[in-house]
Design a protein around this motif. Structure first.
Motif, mmCIF file in Angstrom:
data_model
loop_
_atom_site.group_PDB
_atom_site.id
_atom_site.type_symbol
_atom_site.label_atom_id
_atom_site.label_comp_id
_atom_site.label_asym_id
_atom_site.label_seq_id
_atom_site.Cartn_x
_atom_site.Cartn_y
_atom_site.Cartn_z
ATOM 1 N N LEU A 129 0.622 -1.163 0.236
ATOM 2 C CA LEU A 129 0.252 -0.432 0.320
ATOM 3 C C LEU A 129 0.896 1.442 0.230
ATOM 4 C CD1 LEU A 129 -2.765 -0.670 2.343
ATOM 5 C CD2 LEU A 129 -3.422 -0.251 0.015
ATOM 6 N N ASP A 130 1.331 1.050 0.011
ATOM 7 C CA ASP A 130 3.096 2.449 0.441
ATOM 8 C C ASP A 130 3.193 2.589 0.044
ATOM 9 O OD1 ASP A 130 2.885 1.916 2.976
ATOM 10 O OD2 ASP A 130 4.852 0.989 3.712
ATOM 11 N N GLY A 131 2.822 2.202 -2.266
ATOM 12 C CA GLY A 131 3.839 2.723 -2.811
ATOM 13 C C GLY A 131 2.213 2.249 -3.915
ATOM 14 N N ALA A 132 1.156 2.499 -3.589
ATOM 15 C CA ALA A 132 0.205 1.996 -4.557
ATOM 16 C C ALA A 132 -0.809 2.821 -4.713
ATOM 17 C CB ALA A 132 -1.222 1.289 -3.433
ATOM 18 N N LEU A 133 0.082 4.267 -4.614
ATOM 19 C CA LEU A 133 -0.597 5.123 -5.518
ATOM 20 C C LEU A 133 0.047 5.718 -6.489
ATOM 21 C CD1 LEU A 133 -1.018 7.918 -2.524
ATOM 22 C CD2 LEU A 133 -3.123 7.456 -3.937
ATOM 23 N N ARG A 134 1.335 5.064 -6.877
ATOM 24 C CA ARG A 134 1.888 5.555 -7.847
ATOM 25 C C ARG A 134 2.202 4.359 -8.484
ATOM 26 N NH1 ARG A 134 4.425 8.182 -3.909
ATOM 27 N NH2 ARG A 134 5.622 9.759 -3.924
ATOM 28 N N ALA A 135 1.649 3.425 -8.203
ATOM 29 C CA ALA A 135 0.956 2.028 -8.915
ATOM 30 C C ALA A 135 0.023 2.316 -10.380
ATOM 31 C CB ALA A 135 1.359 0.357 -8.420
ATOM 32 N N PRO A 136 -0.026 1.258 -11.122
ATOM 33 C CA PRO A 136 -1.298 1.782 -11.595
ATOM 34 C C PRO A 136 -2.517 1.926 -11.255
ATOM 35 C CG PRO A 136 0.717 -0.515 -12.549
ATOM 36 C CD PRO A 136 1.362 0.040 -11.465
ATOM 37 N N ALA A 137 -3.605 1.938 -11.853
ATOM 38 C CA ALA A 137 -5.178 1.595 -11.468
ATOM 39 C C ALA A 137 -5.127 0.403 -11.010
ATOM 40 C CB ALA A 137 -5.290 2.976 -12.480
#
Length: 503
Positions: A22-30
């Motif tokens: 979740l720490d990198g989810a905002l930058r991950a693909p939708a």
């Protein structure tokens, strides 16, 4: 017999796995970010379900709520039941909200059977949730009521306690029937996704932060409309809609709220609003129960409590609507800034389409304009742009930007700059400036920016895309005004349109 809680697949992501991802989810693909958000709430629900199972099956095989009263011990057991059911319901509600709000990014992965099961579980736990909230309120607040209402509160509490034992069994059966059979399947459905790639083109998937910003912004239009519809405590439908919209906003944002300051500010604002409206609803429901039980003094006291909570909401939300929406807009802007598409090397990109218009559409004219002043520093191979933006509320933003590459998909590097530095550099842009009013219209998941130039007869429409494969069909309100697509025509690039301005 109570079944063993599920989600036993050895491939199931652990709570620590999901937290790390979740720490990198905002930058991950939708597609990935949406699935991680759903998996987070699914894991929370599974853990609460396991805790409920443990409470319902103590060592002696007797339900904790069915034991004889033993003072503090029973009170503690009842308290754990209330807290565990609350955690389960929060996770369930947020899981369903995430599945609904992120449906486009989830690509229809959740089948109807699972959706129906989750809905049925929510309905099956409603009665006990309301009863628990009411019992807790009466226990905590009864002493502050008038004497007559206090006596009636004791009588109502006895009735609610008697119902708690029966409701506990129905909740356990609901978990067995609706959640246990689908938990592993839900996990499997959410754990994988496919991503399409076009041969010969660099992949620029839509970042989850951009998808999330679009969902929040789209909901904000409805939130404002419902807030404006609230005329008093009797505007029950509008109040209900606002409460539901705030719940959905918080469900989407909760796993990420601490990662960005503006996101955290809006989350806390929405939390306070939801808490106030929830208190209004709970007091009203308890008042209705008191009326049904023919306890008039208690009913009157509870109506007064509901009105006090409503007055607090009206003061901090309805009468400060512009501040509320500015807080929400700041969260959206922060997400969009984080979600700039990047190329294979991680360099930010701007992907857009541009159209020449015959005039500014009335739909756009109805949106309050932002004043944009842009100037370009002298240069040949590399030209740096300065931009001053003045919002309708008077807020001013200063930016420095460098763009490189073809018009349809350019590298864009942008940063905020102090006003003093901007003013010093602005003097150097006198030979190349542009002034225009920008009207922004949200349409679906896209934002159409209509630029009306102040120093010439020119109107352009731009739409920023989420990736190379993204397509934005001009909406019906815009199509009659389109002369042609000028995305690749250099004469409509702002740097080329810039003129001397020594004023």
């Amino acid at each position: 017999m109570i079944m063993t809680p599920t989600m036993t697949d050895p491939r199931t992501l652990s709570a620590s796995d999901i937290k790390r991802l979740l720490d990198g989810a905002l930058r991950a693909p939708a597609q990935e970010g949406a699935r991680l958000a759903a998996l987070h709430w699914l894991r929370q629900l599974a853990e609460a379900r396991s805790a409920w199972h443990a409470l319902q099956t103590p060592a002696d095989g007797e339900s904790a709520l069915q034991r004889p009263r033993e003072g503090p011990r029973v009170a503690g057991n009842a308290s754990r039941h209330v807290e565990t059911l609350h955690r389960a319901r929060v996770a369930l509600r947020r899981l369903r909200a995430v599945l609904r709000e992120h449906a486009s990014a989830l690509d229809g992965v959740i089948d109807r059977r699972s959706a129906r099961a989750l809905r049925a579980l929510g309905q099956a736990t409603n009665a006990m949730r309301d009863s628990d909230v009411q019992r807790t309120w009466l226990a905590a607040e009864a002493e502050g009521l008038p004497a007559a209402a206090r006596d009636e509160a004791v009588r109502l509490r006895i009735k609610l306690d008697a119902r708690a034992v029966r409701a506990s069994g129905s909740v356990s059966r609901a978990f067995e029937k609706h959640f246990d059979p689908i938990a592993d399947r839900l996990q499997a459905q959410l754990a994988t996704y496919r991503q399409l790639r076009r041969v010969g083109l660099a992949t620029t998937p839509t970042p989850f932060a951009r998808h999330l910003a679009t969902r929040i912004e789209r909901a904000s239009l409805r939130l404002r409309r419902d807030l404006e519809s609230i005329q008093g405590v009797h505007s029950q439908e509008a109040i209900h809609q606002v409460r539901i919209r705030l719940k959905r906003q918080r469900a989407m944002l909760a796993p990420f709220a601490r990662q960005l300051p503006a996101l955290a500010a809006w989350f806390e604002f929405a939390t306070r609003g939801q808490d106030l409206l929830g208190a209004v609803r709970d007091a009203d429901l308890l008042a209705e129960r008191a009326a049904h039980a023919k306890l008039p003094a208690l009913e009157a006291a509870l109506r007064h409590v509901a009105m006090a909570h409503y007055d607090a909401f009206a003061l901090t939300w309805c009468k400060r609507l512009d501040e509320v929406m500015r807080t929400l807009d700041a969260a959206v802007a922060e997400l969009r800034k984080l979600a700039t598409p990047v190329n294979a090397d991680g360099v930010p990109m701007e992907i857009e389409r541009k159209y020449l218009l015959s005039a500014c559409p009335p739909v756009a004219m109805s949106a309050a304009p932002v004043l944009i002043e842009q100037g370009w520093l002298p240069g040949t191979t590399l030209r740096e742009r300065l931009r001053r933006t003045v919002r309708p509320d008077g807020a001013v933003q200063y930016l420095r930007t460098v763009k490189m590459g073809p018009a349809a998909a350019r590298i864009e590097i942008e940063e905020h700059t102090p006003s003093a530095l901007f003013d010093a550099l602005w003097l150097l842009t006198a030979d190349a400036r542009v002034r225009k009013h920008r009207h922004v219209v949200a349409d679906g998941r896209h934002r159409w920016e209509i630029d009306v130039f102040r120093d010439r007869d020119l109107v352009l429409a731009e739409v920023e895309l989420e990736g190379i494969d993204d397509v934005a069909e001009p909406p019906a309100w815009l199509q009659p005004f389109i002369v042609r697509d000028v995305t690749g025509e250099p004469e409509y690039v702002n740097a080329v349109l810039a003129r001397p301005d020594h004023g």
